[in-house]
Write a protein that holds these residues in place. Structure first.
Motif, PDB file in Angstrom:
ATOM      1  N   GLU A 184      -6.065  -1.810  -8.849  1.00  0.00           N
ATOM      2  CA  GLU A 184      -5.696  -0.417  -8.555  1.00  0.00           C
ATOM      3  C   GLU A 184      -4.678  -0.358  -7.422  1.00  0.00           C
ATOM      4  OE1 GLU A 184      -9.254   1.917  -7.826  1.00  0.00           O
ATOM      5  OE2 GLU A 184     -10.088   1.391  -9.776  1.00  0.00           O
TER       6      GLU A 184
ATOM      7  N   LYS B 265      -2.555  -2.692  -6.534  1.00  0.00           N
ATOM      8  CA  LYS B 265      -1.281  -3.197  -7.054  1.00  0.00           C
ATOM      9  C   LYS B 265      -0.618  -2.176  -7.967  1.00  0.00           C
ATOM     10  CE  LYS B 265      -2.391  -8.064  -6.548  1.00  0.00           C
ATOM     11  NZ  LYS B 265      -2.621  -9.347  -7.228  1.00  0.00           N
ATOM     12  N   ALA B 266      -1.408  -1.463  -8.769  1.00  0.00           N
ATOM     13  CA  ALA B 266      -0.860  -0.439  -9.659  1.00  0.00           C
ATOM     14  C   ALA B 266      -0.239   0.714  -8.871  1.00  0.00           C
ATOM     15  CB  ALA B 266      -1.947   0.081 -10.594  1.00  0.00           C
ATOM     16  N   LEU B 267      -0.772   0.962  -7.677  1.00  0.00           N
ATOM     17  CA  LEU B 267      -0.199   1.992  -6.807  1.00  0.00           C
ATOM     18  C   LEU B 267       1.095   1.520  -6.155  1.00  0.00           C
ATOM     19  CD1 LEU B 267      -3.463   3.303  -5.089  1.00  0.00           C
ATOM     20  CD2 LEU B 267      -2.031   4.556  -6.722  1.00  0.00           C
ATOM     21  N   GLY B 268       1.382   0.217  -6.275  1.00  0.00           N
ATOM     22  CA  GLY B 268       2.619  -0.330  -5.730  1.00  0.00           C
ATOM     23  C   GLY B 268       2.492  -0.937  -4.348  1.00  0.00           C
ATOM     24  N   PHE B 269       1.273  -1.203  -3.903  1.00  0.00           N
ATOM     25  CA  PHE B 269       1.064  -1.744  -2.560  1.00  0.00           C
ATOM     26  C   PHE B 269       0.658  -3.208  -2.613  1.00  0.00           C
ATOM     27  CE2 PHE B 269       0.206   2.831  -2.138  1.00  0.00           C
ATOM     28  CZ  PHE B 269       1.119   3.144  -1.145  1.00  0.00           C
ATOM     29  N   HIS B 270       1.035  -3.925  -1.540  1.00  0.00           N
ATOM     30  CA  HIS B 270       0.694  -5.347  -1.433  1.00  0.00           C
ATOM     31  C   HIS B 270      -0.012  -5.662  -0.124  1.00  0.00           C
ATOM     32  CE1 HIS B 270       3.019  -6.172  -5.021  1.00  0.00           C
ATOM     33  NE2 HIS B 270       3.971  -5.415  -4.514  1.00  0.00           N
TER      34      HIS B 270
ATOM     35  N   GLU C  35       0.250  11.712  -2.062  1.00  0.00           N
ATOM     36  CA  GLU C  35       0.839  10.386  -2.218  1.00  0.00           C
ATOM     37  C   GLU C  35       0.027   9.386  -1.379  1.00  0.00           C
ATOM     38  OE1 GLU C  35       3.571   7.986  -4.004  1.00  0.00           O
ATOM     39  OE2 GLU C  35       3.534  10.156  -4.209  1.00  0.00           O
TER      40      GLU C  35
ATOM     41  N   HIS D  90      -0.204   3.254   3.066  1.00  0.00           N
ATOM     42  CA  HIS D  90      -0.889   2.041   3.513  1.00  0.00           C
ATOM     43  C   HIS D  90      -0.696   1.852   5.003  1.00  0.00           C
ATOM     44  CE1 HIS D  90       3.102   0.219   3.419  1.00  0.00           C
ATOM     45  NE2 HIS D  90       2.595  -0.783   4.101  1.00  0.00           N
TER      46      HIS D  90
END
Length: 77
Positions: free
Chosen positions: A44, A46-51, A62, A65
């Protein structure tokens, strides 16, 4: 109706701890999802675009992080 707040975190993450403590001190309810305990939760993030963690996801907003006191302050006011 209060918005659901989800904190994606992992053990040993200082910013995760600061974020959770901030919300606890402000008496704001949140759900913690430890990504080390559940591969779906990591997916989830990673799907949100966070690492990196923590990731704070709030209904209708929105996700963001890191430990961001100014963004957290907006959640509690």
């Amino acid at each position: 109706m209060p918005k659901e707040i989800i904190i994606y975190s992992k053990p040993g993450c200082g910013e995760c701890l600061f974020t959770k403590k901030f919300l606890e001190r402000s008496q704001v309810a949140f759900t913690e999802r430890n990504v080390m305990e559940n591969a779906e939760w990591l997916a989830e993030v990673k799907a949100l675009g966070f690492h990196s963690l923590p990731v704070v996801a709030v209904d209708g907003q929105e996700p963001f992080h890191g430990y961001q006191p100014e963004r957290l302050e907006q959640l509690v006011s």
